[in-house]
Design a protein around this motif. Structure first.
Motif, PDB file in Angstrom:
ATOM      1  N   ILE A  81       0.819  -1.221   0.000  1.00 37.37           N
ATOM      2  CA  ILE A  81       0.000   0.000   0.000  1.00 37.37           C
ATOM      3  C   ILE A  81       0.849   1.265   0.000  1.00 37.37           C
ATOM      4  N   GLY A  82       1.908   1.292   0.804  1.00 32.74           N
ATOM      5  CA  GLY A  82       2.733   2.493   0.887  1.00 32.74           C
ATOM      6  C   GLY A  82       3.318   2.874  -0.455  1.00 32.74           C
ATOM      7  N   ALA A  83       3.846   1.891  -1.176  1.00 32.02           N
ATOM      8  CA  ALA A  83       4.439   2.171  -2.483  1.00 32.02           C
ATOM      9  C   ALA A  83       3.383   2.610  -3.490  1.00 32.02           C
ATOM     10  N   LEU A  84       2.214   1.995  -3.431  1.00 28.39           N
ATOM     11  CA  LEU A  84       1.154   2.350  -4.369  1.00 28.39           C
ATOM     12  C   LEU A  84       0.638   3.766  -4.099  1.00 28.39           C
ATOM     13  N   GLU A  85       0.497   4.109  -2.827  1.00 30.47           N
ATOM     14  CA  GLU A  85       0.061   5.474  -2.489  1.00 30.47           C
ATOM     15  C   GLU A  85       1.105   6.496  -2.910  1.00 30.47           C
ATOM     16  N   ARG A  86       2.378   6.179  -2.727  1.00 26.67           N
ATOM     17  CA  ARG A  86       3.441   7.085  -3.126  1.00 26.67           C
ATOM     18  C   ARG A  86       3.445   7.282  -4.649  1.00 26.67           C
ATOM     19  N   ALA A  87       3.174   6.212  -5.391  1.00 28.52           N
ATOM     20  CA  ALA A  87       3.111   6.319  -6.849  1.00 28.52           C
ATOM     21  C   ALA A  87       2.024   7.299  -7.279  1.00 28.52           C
ATOM     22  N   LEU A  88       0.871   7.197  -6.642  1.00 32.88           N
ATOM     23  CA  LEU A  88      -0.218   8.124  -6.970  1.00 32.88           C
ATOM     24  C   LEU A  88       0.159   9.556  -6.624  1.00 32.88           C
ATOM     25  N   ALA A  89       0.828   9.737  -5.498  1.00 31.91           N
ATOM     26  CA  ALA A  89       1.233  11.085  -5.085  1.00 31.91           C
ATOM     27  C   ALA A  89       2.196  11.714  -6.089  1.00 31.91           C
ATOM     28  N   LEU A  90       2.956  10.869  -6.799  1.00 25.98           N
ATOM     29  CA  LEU A  90       3.881  11.366  -7.809  1.00 25.98           C
ATOM     30  C   LEU A  90       3.215  11.535  -9.175  1.00 25.98           C
ATOM     31  N   GLY A  91       1.927  11.227  -9.246  1.00 22.23           N
ATOM     32  CA  GLY A  91       1.190  11.424 -10.490  1.00 22.23           C
ATOM     33  C   GLY A  91       1.122  10.221 -11.403  1.00 22.23           C
ATOM     34  N   LEU A  92       1.614   9.058 -10.949  1.00 22.25           N
ATOM     35  CA  LEU A  92       1.528   7.849 -11.760  1.00 22.25           C
ATOM     36  C   LEU A  92       0.117   7.268 -11.694  1.00 22.25           C
ATOM     37  N   ASP A  93      -0.342   6.702 -12.808  1.00 20.02           N
ATOM     38  CA  ASP A  93      -1.531   5.874 -12.791  1.00 20.02           C
ATOM     39  C   ASP A  93      -1.147   4.504 -12.223  1.00 20.02           C
ATOM     40  N   LYS A 101      -9.917  -5.041  -6.232  1.00 22.54           N
ATOM     41  CA  LYS A 101      -9.861  -3.797  -6.988  1.00 22.54           C
ATOM     42  C   LYS A 101      -9.017  -2.745  -6.288  1.00 22.54           C
ATOM     43  N   LEU A 102      -8.174  -2.077  -7.062  1.00 18.08           N
ATOM     44  CA  LEU A 102      -7.471  -0.907  -6.547  1.00 18.08           C
ATOM     45  C   LEU A 102      -8.468   0.128  -6.040  1.00 18.08           C
ATOM     46  N   ALA A 103      -9.558   0.288  -6.763  1.00 17.83           N
ATOM     47  CA  ALA A 103     -10.547   1.303  -6.435  1.00 17.83           C
ATOM     48  C   ALA A 103     -11.258   1.040  -5.117  1.00 17.83           C
ATOM     49  N   ASP A 104     -11.175  -0.198  -4.617  1.00 18.33           N
ATOM     50  CA  ASP A 104     -11.833  -0.530  -3.346  1.00 18.33           C
ATOM     51  C   ASP A 104     -10.932  -0.281  -2.143  1.00 18.33           C
ATOM     52  N   VAL A 105      -9.683   0.106  -2.364  1.00 16.91           N
ATOM     53  CA  VAL A 105      -8.766   0.429  -1.267  1.00 16.91           C
ATOM     54  C   VAL A 105      -8.897   1.924  -0.982  1.00 16.91           C
ATOM     55  N   PRO A 106      -9.446   2.304   0.170  1.00 20.35           N
ATOM     56  CA  PRO A 106      -9.758   3.725   0.410  1.00 20.35           C
ATOM     57  C   PRO A 106      -8.592   4.674   0.163  1.00 20.35           C
ATOM     58  N   GLY A 107      -7.417   4.335   0.637  1.00 24.70           N
ATOM     59  CA  GLY A 107      -6.280   5.220   0.461  1.00 24.70           C
ATOM     60  C   GLY A 107      -5.894   5.407  -0.991  1.00 24.70           C
ATOM     61  N   LEU A 108      -6.059   4.356  -1.799  1.00 16.99           N
ATOM     62  CA  LEU A 108      -5.720   4.461  -3.212  1.00 16.99           C
ATOM     63  C   LEU A 108      -6.770   5.258  -3.972  1.00 16.99           C
ATOM     64  N   ALA A 109      -8.029   5.017  -3.664  1.00 17.90           N
ATOM     65  CA  ALA A 109      -9.085   5.783  -4.320  1.00 17.90           C
ATOM     66  C   ALA A 109      -8.945   7.273  -4.023  1.00 17.90           C
ATOM     67  N   ALA A 110      -8.663   7.606  -2.755  1.00 16.06           N
ATOM     68  CA  ALA A 110      -8.499   9.011  -2.382  1.00 16.06           C
ATOM     69  C   ALA A 110      -7.252   9.605  -3.029  1.00 16.06           C
ATOM     70  N   GLY A 111      -6.176   8.826  -3.086  1.00 14.19           N
ATOM     71  CA  GLY A 111      -4.941   9.311  -3.679  1.00 14.19           C
ATOM     72  C   GLY A 111      -5.086   9.591  -5.155  1.00 14.19           C
ATOM     73  N   ALA A 112      -5.837   8.733  -5.855  1.00 13.30           N
ATOM     74  CA  ALA A 112      -6.055   8.962  -7.277  1.00 13.30           C
ATOM     75  C   ALA A 112      -6.857  10.239  -7.498  1.00 13.30           C
ATOM     76  N   THR A 113      -7.890  10.434  -6.689  1.00 18.08           N
ATOM     77  CA  THR A 113      -8.717  11.634  -6.817  1.00 18.08           C
ATOM     78  C   THR A 113      -7.904  12.890  -6.533  1.00 18.08           C
ATOM     79  N   SER A 114      -7.098  12.855  -5.484  1.00 17.95           N
ATOM     80  CA  SER A 114      -6.331  14.034  -5.082  1.00 17.95           C
ATOM     81  C   SER A 114      -5.272  14.431  -6.101  1.00 17.95           C
ATOM     82  N   ASN A 115      -4.735  13.442  -6.819  1.00 18.17           N
ATOM     83  CA  ASN A 115      -3.592  13.719  -7.696  1.00 18.17           C
ATOM     84  C   ASN A 115      -3.921  13.620  -9.177  1.00 18.17           C
ATOM     85  N   GLY A 116      -5.184  13.475  -9.499  1.00 19.74           N
ATOM     86  CA  GLY A 116      -5.575  13.407 -10.905  1.00 19.74           C
ATOM     87  C   GLY A 116      -5.053  12.177 -11.612  1.00 19.74           C
TER      88      GLY A 116
END
Length: 331
Positions: A81-93, A101-116
Motif C-alpha cells: 500500500i505504501g508504495a502504491l500510495e506514493r506512486a499516486l502522489a507522484l502522479g503515476l496511474d 480492486k485498486l478502487a476498493d482500497v480507500p487510500g488508493l481511491a483518495a490518492g487517485a482523486t487528489s492527484n488526478g
C-alpha cells in the motif's frame, strides 16, 4: 480502457519468479514500454530490468505503475500500500489485474482523486456493452481457440501479430484477459463480462476496419472445458472470425482442473469450433495448429508436429520453438 505507457513494473515482495508472471509477460512482449522494475525487500523475482525507485521512474518518464505480481487470492497486500500510495502522489496511474480492486482500497481511491491519477482494474470492465447483433462488418479477424485452458492462446496470438506486422501486414492484437490487456494497453477481460454481453463486448473490441486489416483476438477457455465453455462461445460468435488457430498442449491427460474430463481430439475440437464460428461467419477456416511442446524433448516435439500437420493438412508449429511463419503463410 487505455493504459498509458511507459510502465514501471511493480514486483512487490513476490516470493518466486512464477508469482511475477504477469510482469514477465509484459516485459517479454512490450519491452519498449517497460522502463524498469520496482521490488520491495524480500522480493525473489527479477525480470532483468533496471531496478528503479518511484522518483527515478517518474523522472525517466514513467506514466503507469503496473502491479505485475499475483498472490494467493489475487489480493492487494498490505505491504504494497505504501508504495502504491506514493506512486499516486507522484502522479503515476496504477494498473492491476488482480481480483481485488485498486478502487476498493480507500487510500488508493483518495490518492487517485487528489492527484488526478487513474486506477485501472483491468479484470473488471468499466464499459457498458451492447447485446451482440451478429451483423457482418468489414475487416478480417483471427481467433485463437484451444483444446483446454492455459495452452498458449495469448502467446500464439501475440506471436502471430508480431510476425504479421514484420511482414508489413495490418494486424493488431486484441486482448481479452488481464495480462493481455496490460500487454496491449487496452482490451476487455471477457470473463468478467455478464454472460449476455460477452459476444457484444467482443464485437465492440473488434469493430469494422479496413478490408485488409486483421484483428488477432486472444482466445479464452475451451468449448470442451465444462467450467469455461460459455466464455469461449461468446468470443467465437462476437469475433466473427475469418480464421481459427487451434492451440494445444499434447502431454496433458485431462482438462485443466477437471480430472474426469479427457482432452478432446484435435479433429473433434477443430470441427466443434468451426461449427460454432459458422453461425456468424459461414466462411471461417482453420489455418494452423499452435502446439505448446515445452514438456517434450526436441526430437519428440518435432515428430509430433510433423505427424499432426500431415494428419490435419495444416501447419503445426510451436510458437516458442519454431515461430508462426507457416501459419501466416496460410493467411
Amino acid at each position: 480502457m487505455e493504459i498509458r505507457h511507459p510502465y514501471l513494473l511493480f514486483l512487490g515482495d513476490a516470493p518466486d519468479q512464477l508469482s511475477a508472471k504477469t510482469a514477465q509477460g509484459v516485459a517479454q512482449w512490450r519491452p519498449d514500454w517497460c522502463l524498469g522494475q520496482l521490488r520491495l525487500p524480500g522480493c525473489q523475482a527479477d525480470l532483468g530490468l533496471k531496478d528503479m525507485t518511484l522518483d527515478e521512474a517518474v523522472a525517466a518518464g514513467a506514466r503507469t505503475l503496473v502491479v505485475g505480481v499475483a498472490n494467493r487470492g489475487g489480493v492487494i497486500a498490505e505491504s504494497w500500500i505504501g508504495a502504491l500510495e506514493r506512486a499516486l502522489a507522484l502522479g503515476l496511474d496504477l494498473a492491476s489485474g488482480l481480483h481485488s480492486k485498486l478502487a476498493d482500497v480507500p487510500g488508493l481511491a483518495a490518492g487517485a482523486t487528489s492527484n488526478g491519477a487513474r486506477l485501472f482494474d483491468v479484470r473488471h470492465p468499466s464499459e457498458r456493452f451492447p447485446v451482440a447483433n451478429g451483423a457482418k462488418r468489414p475487416g478480417k479477424r483471427l481467433l485463437t481457440v484451444g483444446t483446454d485452458c492455459a495452452v498458449g492462446k495469448m502467446f500464439a496470438a501475440l506471436a502471430l501479430e508480431k510476425e504479421m506486422q514484420a511482414r508489413g501486414m495490418k494486424a493488431d492484437f486484441r486482448a481479452t484477459g488481464q495480462t493481455g490487456i496490460l500487454i496491449a494497453g487496452n482490451g476487455v477481460s471477457v470473463d468478467a463480462v455478464v454472460a449476455d454481453f460477452i459476444s457484444g463486448a467482443t464485437e465492440w473490441l473488434t469493430p469494422a476496419n479496413d478490408d485488409d486489416h486483421w484483428d488477432v483476438v486472444e482466445g479464452q477457455g475451451s468449448l470442451f472445458h465444462a467450467s469455461f465453455a460459455g466464455v469461449s462461445m461468446g468470443l467465437i460468435h462476437g469475433s466473427q472470425p475469418d480464421a481459427l488457430v487451434l492451440c494445444h498442449e499434447p502431454t496433458r491427460s485431462h482438462m485443466r482442473g477437471l480430472p474426469d474430463y479427457p482432452l478432446p481430439s484435435l479433429e473433434a475440437c477443430l470441427e466443434a469450433n468451426l461449427a460454432a464460428a459458422r453461425l456468424t461467419n459461414p466462411a471461417v477456416v482453420s489455418v494452423g495448429i499452435a502446439v505448446n511442446t515445452s514438456r517434450m524433448a526436441p526430437g519428440d516435439a518435432a515428430a509430433y508436429l510433423a505427424e499432426t500437420g500431415a494428419r490435419l493438412g495444416l501447419p503445426a508449429v510451436d510458437p516458442v520453438r519454431d515461430g508462426v511463419a507457416p501459419i501466416v503463410d496460410r493467411l
